[in-house]
Design a protein around this motif. Structure first.
Motif, PDB file in Angstrom:
ATOM      1  N   SER A 191      -6.332  -6.087  -0.213  1.00  0.00           N
ATOM      2  CA  SER A 191      -5.779  -4.762  -0.510  1.00  0.00           C
ATOM      3  C   SER A 191      -5.687  -4.529  -2.013  1.00  0.00           C
TER       4      SER A 191
ATOM      5  N   ALA B 165       2.210   1.763  -3.454  1.00  0.00           N
ATOM      6  CA  ALA B 165       1.185   2.306  -4.347  1.00  0.00           C
ATOM      7  C   ALA B 165       1.076   3.815  -4.190  1.00  0.00           C
TER       8      ALA B 165
ATOM      9  N   ASP C 290      -9.694   2.040  -5.967  1.00  0.00           N
ATOM     10  CA  ASP C 290      -9.239   3.399  -5.667  1.00  0.00           C
ATOM     11  C   ASP C 290      -8.538   4.053  -6.848  1.00  0.00           C
TER      12      ASP C 290
ATOM     13  N   LEU D 255      -7.298  -1.325  -3.733  1.00  0.00           N
ATOM     14  CA  LEU D 255      -6.427  -0.420  -4.484  1.00  0.00           C
ATOM     15  C   LEU D 255      -6.874  -0.322  -5.939  1.00  0.00           C
TER      16      LEU D 255
ATOM     17  N   ILE E 263       0.838  -1.198   0.000  1.00  0.00           N
ATOM     18  CA  ILE E 263       0.000   0.000   0.000  1.00  0.00           C
ATOM     19  C   ILE E 263       0.872   1.246   0.000  1.00  0.00           C
TER      20      ILE E 263
END
Length: 257
Positions: A171, A130, A178, A175, A127
């Motif tokens: 995740s 990213a 998102d 992601l 994360i």
């Protein structure tokens, strides 16, 4: 040049090479063979002598230390990429860790500190990557991480890494949602078991290899080279319609396990 897997002109970051037998190495070789320019990292000074020859074979112009538990090291990698390249087209996250005493304990006996460290290194670091990649992927890109079937089914002796990899795969989905508007696609590559240095920490790993070989449809264990082909596809423009998925590179083991 393969018309489907064409990474010419693209620049990628590979985090997780430990030696020539790493899954990340197999992926990096295919990225390079498809035309990409690569930045690679090594964990620390002890790991550097094993990673340097791989980096040289890949003709990597950026080779940096990166221990995600050490403040500032991950940020320094992205700062260097921003300075030298100004952009990033794809990223491979292939790191995982749990303290040996927690990895070898049943989940109910795993310590809070051990669980937290395993989650930090194996999941939350993706994360963080990213977020750091976003300013460098203004034209879109691909984020990939490496998972294992133990994320969705109980695998003997996988213990704490099961729930940690499950969090990693979740995740990936969040992601992907998102970052879809930014044209960034996100993937988990669920590999079959591979005899790497990292995997050697799992108790009775040779027995796991034998079991998977027996139960896989073609009685075949995947290689780092075969996994690398999948990663190269996901890094290419051909992989852009795939996002938020766990892509199985396990010779069909997940279908019969």
């Amino acid at each position: 040049m393969n018309a489907v897997i064409d990474l010419a002109g693209k620049r990628g970051l590979v985090i997780g090479i430990a030696n020539q037998d790493s899954i990340a190495t197999g992926c990096a070789r295919h990225f390079r063979d498809a035309g990409a320019e690569l930045a690679v990292t090594y964990l620390n000074e002890r790991a550097e002598p094993f990673v340097r020859p791989v980096a040289e074979a890949l003709e990597a112009p950026i080779v940096l230390p990166c221990d995600v538990t050490r403040p500032g090291e991950l940020e320094a990698v992205f700062a260097r990429i921003a300075e030298d390249w100004g952009r990033l087209d794809f990223l491979l996250h292939s790191i995982a860790f749990a303290p040996r005493e927690d990895l070898h304990a049943s989940l109910v006996d795993c310590s809070a500190d051990g669980f937290s460290l395993a989650m930090n290194v194996s999941c939350h670091s993706f994360i963080r990557m990213a977020k750091l990649a976003l300013p460098l992927m203004s034209a879109g890109g691909s984020l990939m991480t490496v998972s294992f079937y133990g994320a969705e089914r109980v695998v003997s002796n996988y213990n704490v890494m099961g729930p940690v990899k499950a969090a990693l795969e979740s995740s990936v989905r969040y992601l992907a949602a998102d970052l879809a508007a930014r044209n960034i696609h996100v993937h988990a590559i669920s590999t079959g078991p591979v005899k790497t240095r990292a995997a050697s920490g799992i108790e009775h790993f040779d027995a796991l290899l034998d079991d998977v070989r027996e139960r896989t449809p073609a009685h075949h264990l995947v290689t780092i080279d075969e996994i690398g082909r999948v990663a190269a596809l996901l890094a290419s423009d051909a992989g852009r319609t795939l996002t938020g998925s766990t892509v199985y590179a396990d010779a069909g083991f997940h279908a019969v396990a």
